[in-house]
Write an enzyme that holds these catalytic residues in place. Structure first.
Site, mmCIF file in Angstrom:
data_model
loop_
_atom_site.group_PDB
_atom_site.id
_atom_site.type_symbol
_atom_site.label_atom_id
_atom_site.label_comp_id
_atom_site.label_asym_id
_atom_site.label_seq_id
_atom_site.Cartn_x
_atom_site.Cartn_y
_atom_site.Cartn_z
ATOM 1 N N CYS A 71 -33.354 -10.481 40.509
ATOM 2 C CA CYS A 71 -34.523 -9.974 41.239
ATOM 3 C C CYS A 71 -35.629 -9.617 40.248
ATOM 4 O O CYS A 71 -36.801 -9.919 40.472
ATOM 5 C CB CYS A 71 -34.171 -8.739 42.059
ATOM 6 N N CYS B 125 -30.613 -5.336 40.533
ATOM 7 C CA CYS B 125 -30.394 -6.786 40.575
ATOM 8 C C CYS B 125 -31.155 -7.499 39.454
ATOM 9 O O CYS B 125 -32.389 -7.542 39.478
ATOM 10 C CB CYS B 125 -30.815 -7.297 41.954
#
Length: 116
Positions: free
Chosen positions: A36, A33
């Protein structure tokens, strides 16, 4: 005091997060991600600045899907601001550092108030 994020498994979630006496920011994330990875260093920095006042618990949703599912996490990153076993605030998606700092400051302010 611990000024590093803790990596929490589904099995350890209740003890590490829900029973923690400190305010906890749970970072539901995954290695693939991009957003993230963007917020991780910001969370690390904020945690170091607030050493002893809060905990950052990182939950890899690929390896530990149970609590993400229980909390209805559909997009990552999702940050849950938890205190006393209850969600105080939910943030879905990456934030600019200034906004993340504001959210954390409000969270710490709210959780430092004596219970009514």
């Amino acid at each position: 005091m611990n000024n590093e994020p803790i990596h929490v498994t589904d099995a350890a979630f209740e003890k590490s997060v829900l029973q923690n006496p400190l305010p906890v920011i749970v970072d539901f994330w995954a290695p693939w991600c991009g957003p993230c990875k963007m917020i991780a260093p910001m969370l690390d920095k904020i945690l170091k600045e607030n050493e002893g006042k809060m905990v950052v618990a990182k939950v890899n949703t690929d390896e530990n899907p149970e609590w993400a599912s229980k909390y209805g996490v559909q997009g990552i990153p999702t940050l849950l601001f938890i205190f006393g076993g209850k969600i105080v605030h939910r943030q879905v998606g990456a934030l600019p550092e200034r906004m993340l700092r504001e959210a954390v400051a409000q969270f710490l302010e709210v959780t430092s108030q004596p219970a009514q």
